[in-house]
Write a protein that holds these residues in place. Structure first.
Motif, PDB file in Angstrom:
ATOM      1  N   MET A  76     -19.069 -13.517   1.169  1.00  0.00           N
ATOM      2  CA  MET A  76     -17.920 -12.633   1.168  1.00  0.00           C
ATOM      3  C   MET A  76     -18.392 -11.209   1.467  1.00  0.00           C
ATOM      4  O   MET A  76     -19.335 -10.723   0.849  1.00  0.00           O
ATOM      5  CB  MET A  76     -17.236 -12.698  -0.202  1.00  0.00           C
ATOM      6  CG  MET A  76     -16.118 -11.708  -0.417  1.00  0.00           C
ATOM      7  SD  MET A  76     -14.724 -11.759   0.731  1.00  0.00           S
ATOM      8  CE  MET A  76     -14.093 -13.381   0.496  1.00  0.00           C
ATOM      9  N   LEU A 130     -17.924  -7.231   1.320  1.00  0.00           N
ATOM     10  CA  LEU A 130     -17.231  -6.233   0.516  1.00  0.00           C
ATOM     11  C   LEU A 130     -16.431  -5.300   1.417  1.00  0.00           C
ATOM     12  O   LEU A 130     -16.882  -4.937   2.498  1.00  0.00           O
ATOM     13  CB  LEU A 130     -18.227  -5.409  -0.295  1.00  0.00           C
ATOM     14  CG  LEU A 130     -19.009  -6.143  -1.372  1.00  0.00           C
ATOM     15  CD1 LEU A 130     -19.969  -5.174  -2.059  1.00  0.00           C
ATOM     16  CD2 LEU A 130     -18.085  -6.765  -2.393  1.00  0.00           C
ATOM     17  N   GLN A 131     -15.230  -4.917   0.935  1.00  0.00           N
ATOM     18  CA  GLN A 131     -14.390  -3.981   1.665  1.00  0.00           C
ATOM     19  C   GLN A 131     -13.734  -3.028   0.685  1.00  0.00           C
ATOM     20  O   GLN A 131     -13.429  -3.404  -0.452  1.00  0.00           O
ATOM     21  CB  GLN A 131     -13.296  -4.711   2.447  1.00  0.00           C
ATOM     22  CG  GLN A 131     -13.810  -5.578   3.555  1.00  0.00           C
ATOM     23  CD  GLN A 131     -12.675  -6.268   4.298  1.00  0.00           C
ATOM     24  OE1 GLN A 131     -11.568  -6.364   3.802  1.00  0.00           O
ATOM     25  NE2 GLN A 131     -12.971  -6.743   5.496  1.00  0.00           N
ATOM     26  N   GLN A 168     -10.688  -3.799  -2.107  1.00  0.00           N
ATOM     27  CA  GLN A 168     -10.710  -5.140  -2.696  1.00  0.00           C
ATOM     28  C   GLN A 168     -10.616  -5.052  -4.215  1.00  0.00           C
ATOM     29  O   GLN A 168     -11.115  -4.109  -4.828  1.00  0.00           O
ATOM     30  CB  GLN A 168     -12.000  -5.877  -2.350  1.00  0.00           C
ATOM     31  CG  GLN A 168     -12.041  -6.454  -0.979  1.00  0.00           C
ATOM     32  CD  GLN A 168     -13.346  -7.190  -0.720  1.00  0.00           C
ATOM     33  OE1 GLN A 168     -14.381  -6.903  -1.304  1.00  0.00           O
ATOM     34  NE2 GLN A 168     -13.297  -8.147   0.195  1.00  0.00           N
ATOM     35  N   TRP A 180     -11.402  -7.362  -7.692  1.00  0.00           N
ATOM     36  CA  TRP A 180     -12.107  -8.504  -8.239  1.00  0.00           C
ATOM     37  C   TRP A 180     -11.762  -8.642  -9.709  1.00  0.00           C
ATOM     38  O   TRP A 180     -11.639  -7.645 -10.408  1.00  0.00           O
ATOM     39  CB  TRP A 180     -13.616  -8.318  -8.089  1.00  0.00           C
ATOM     40  CG  TRP A 180     -14.077  -8.287  -6.665  1.00  0.00           C
ATOM     41  CD1 TRP A 180     -14.022  -7.228  -5.810  1.00  0.00           C
ATOM     42  CD2 TRP A 180     -14.643  -9.365  -5.926  1.00  0.00           C
ATOM     43  NE1 TRP A 180     -14.526  -7.570  -4.584  1.00  0.00           N
ATOM     44  CE2 TRP A 180     -14.924  -8.877  -4.631  1.00  0.00           C
ATOM     45  CE3 TRP A 180     -14.948 -10.686  -6.235  1.00  0.00           C
ATOM     46  CZ2 TRP A 180     -15.481  -9.680  -3.647  1.00  0.00           C
ATOM     47  CZ3 TRP A 180     -15.512 -11.471  -5.249  1.00  0.00           C
ATOM     48  CH2 TRP A 180     -15.772 -10.978  -3.974  1.00  0.00           C
ATOM     49  N   ARG A 191     -11.732  -2.574  -8.861  1.00  0.00           N
ATOM     50  CA  ARG A 191     -11.196  -2.219  -7.544  1.00  0.00           C
ATOM     51  C   ARG A 191     -12.179  -1.292  -6.844  1.00  0.00           C
ATOM     52  O   ARG A 191     -12.592  -0.274  -7.391  1.00  0.00           O
ATOM     53  CB  ARG A 191      -9.849  -1.523  -7.658  1.00  0.00           C
ATOM     54  CG  ARG A 191      -9.241  -1.192  -6.302  1.00  0.00           C
ATOM     55  CD  ARG A 191      -7.826  -0.693  -6.410  1.00  0.00           C
ATOM     56  NE  ARG A 191      -7.685   0.457  -7.264  1.00  0.00           N
ATOM     57  CZ  ARG A 191      -7.808   1.726  -6.864  1.00  0.00           C
ATOM     58  NH1 ARG A 191      -8.097   1.991  -5.614  1.00  0.00           N
ATOM     59  NH2 ARG A 191      -7.637   2.720  -7.706  1.00  0.00           N
ATOM     60  N   TYR A 205     -16.287   2.229  -7.971  1.00  0.00           N
ATOM     61  CA  TYR A 205     -15.228   1.293  -8.308  1.00  0.00           C
ATOM     62  C   TYR A 205     -14.500   1.756  -9.555  1.00  0.00           C
ATOM     63  O   TYR A 205     -14.999   2.588 -10.315  1.00  0.00           O
ATOM     64  CB  TYR A 205     -15.764  -0.127  -8.494  1.00  0.00           C
ATOM     65  CG  TYR A 205     -16.627  -0.337  -9.723  1.00  0.00           C
ATOM     66  CD1 TYR A 205     -16.064  -0.818 -10.903  1.00  0.00           C
ATOM     67  CD2 TYR A 205     -17.988  -0.075  -9.707  1.00  0.00           C
ATOM     68  CE1 TYR A 205     -16.849  -1.016 -12.029  1.00  0.00           C
ATOM     69  CE2 TYR A 205     -18.773  -0.273 -10.819  1.00  0.00           C
ATOM     70  CZ  TYR A 205     -18.199  -0.742 -11.976  1.00  0.00           C
ATOM     71  OH  TYR A 205     -18.968  -0.930 -13.095  1.00  0.00           O
ATOM     72  N   LEU A 231     -12.337 -12.923  -6.390  1.00  0.00           N
ATOM     73  CA  LEU A 231     -11.563 -12.006  -5.570  1.00  0.00           C
ATOM     74  C   LEU A 231     -10.076 -12.255  -5.807  1.00  0.00           C
ATOM     75  O   LEU A 231      -9.614 -13.396  -5.778  1.00  0.00           O
ATOM     76  CB  LEU A 231     -11.904 -12.204  -4.088  1.00  0.00           C
ATOM     77  CG  LEU A 231     -11.239 -11.272  -3.095  1.00  0.00           C
ATOM     78  CD1 LEU A 231     -11.632  -9.823  -3.355  1.00  0.00           C
ATOM     79  CD2 LEU A 231     -11.622 -11.669  -1.684  1.00  0.00           C
ATOM     80  N   THR A 278      -6.229 -12.017  -4.658  1.00  0.00           N
ATOM     81  CA  THR A 278      -5.505 -11.966  -3.391  1.00  0.00           C
ATOM     82  C   THR A 278      -4.485 -10.830  -3.404  1.00  0.00           C
ATOM     83  O   THR A 278      -4.012 -10.425  -4.469  1.00  0.00           O
ATOM     84  CB  THR A 278      -4.764 -13.290  -3.113  1.00  0.00           C
ATOM     85  OG1 THR A 278      -3.748 -13.458  -4.105  1.00  0.00           O
ATOM     86  CG2 THR A 278      -5.710 -14.466  -3.134  1.00  0.00           C
ATOM     87  N   PRO A 279      -4.129 -10.312  -2.234  1.00  0.00           N
ATOM     88  CA  PRO A 279      -3.109  -9.257  -2.169  1.00  0.00           C
ATOM     89  C   PRO A 279      -1.779  -9.684  -2.805  1.00  0.00           C
ATOM     90  O   PRO A 279      -1.084  -8.870  -3.409  1.00  0.00           O
ATOM     91  CB  PRO A 279      -2.942  -9.008  -0.673  1.00  0.00           C
ATOM     92  CG  PRO A 279      -4.256  -9.389  -0.093  1.00  0.00           C
ATOM     93  CD  PRO A 279      -4.736 -10.553  -0.927  1.00  0.00           C
TER      94      PRO A 279
END
Length: 89
Positions: free
Chosen positions: A1, A3-4, A7, A9, A17, A28, A58, A60-61
């Motif tokens: 995965m 990282l962005q 995101q 978690w 975040r 974060y 992670l 999800t939106p």
């Protein structure tokens, strides 16, 4: 995965975040409730952050949006009661 920035978690009872993602560092925000967005900002190396995420999932939106919507309906009703700042006739 990969990282962005942005995101979210979930690790145990808290959410992490990513606020800023640099080449070697991560800033974060650790929050207990996604709806309130109140939490503590942390600045760590990317290596330390990846260790934190070892047992995290992670989010999800859609899950983020659902958590935020639980708080927003009450805010919307308060705005309607106050008149949204528009003059009354």
């Amino acid at each position: 995965m990969k990282l962005q920035q942005g995101q979210v978690w979930k690790q145990g009872k808290q959410y992490l975040r990513i606020v800023y993602l640099g080449r070697l560092e991560v800033e974060y925000k650790a929050v207990q409730d996604l709806a309130t967005r109140e939490g503590i900002r942390h600045h760590v190396s990317k290596k330390e952050f990846c260790r934190l995420l070892k047992h995290a999932n992670l989010v999800t939106p859609a899950e983020i949006q659902t958590a935020r919507c639980h708080l927003n309906p009450a805010d919307d009703s308060n705005k309607r009661q106050q008149g949204d700042g528009e003059p009354s006739r």
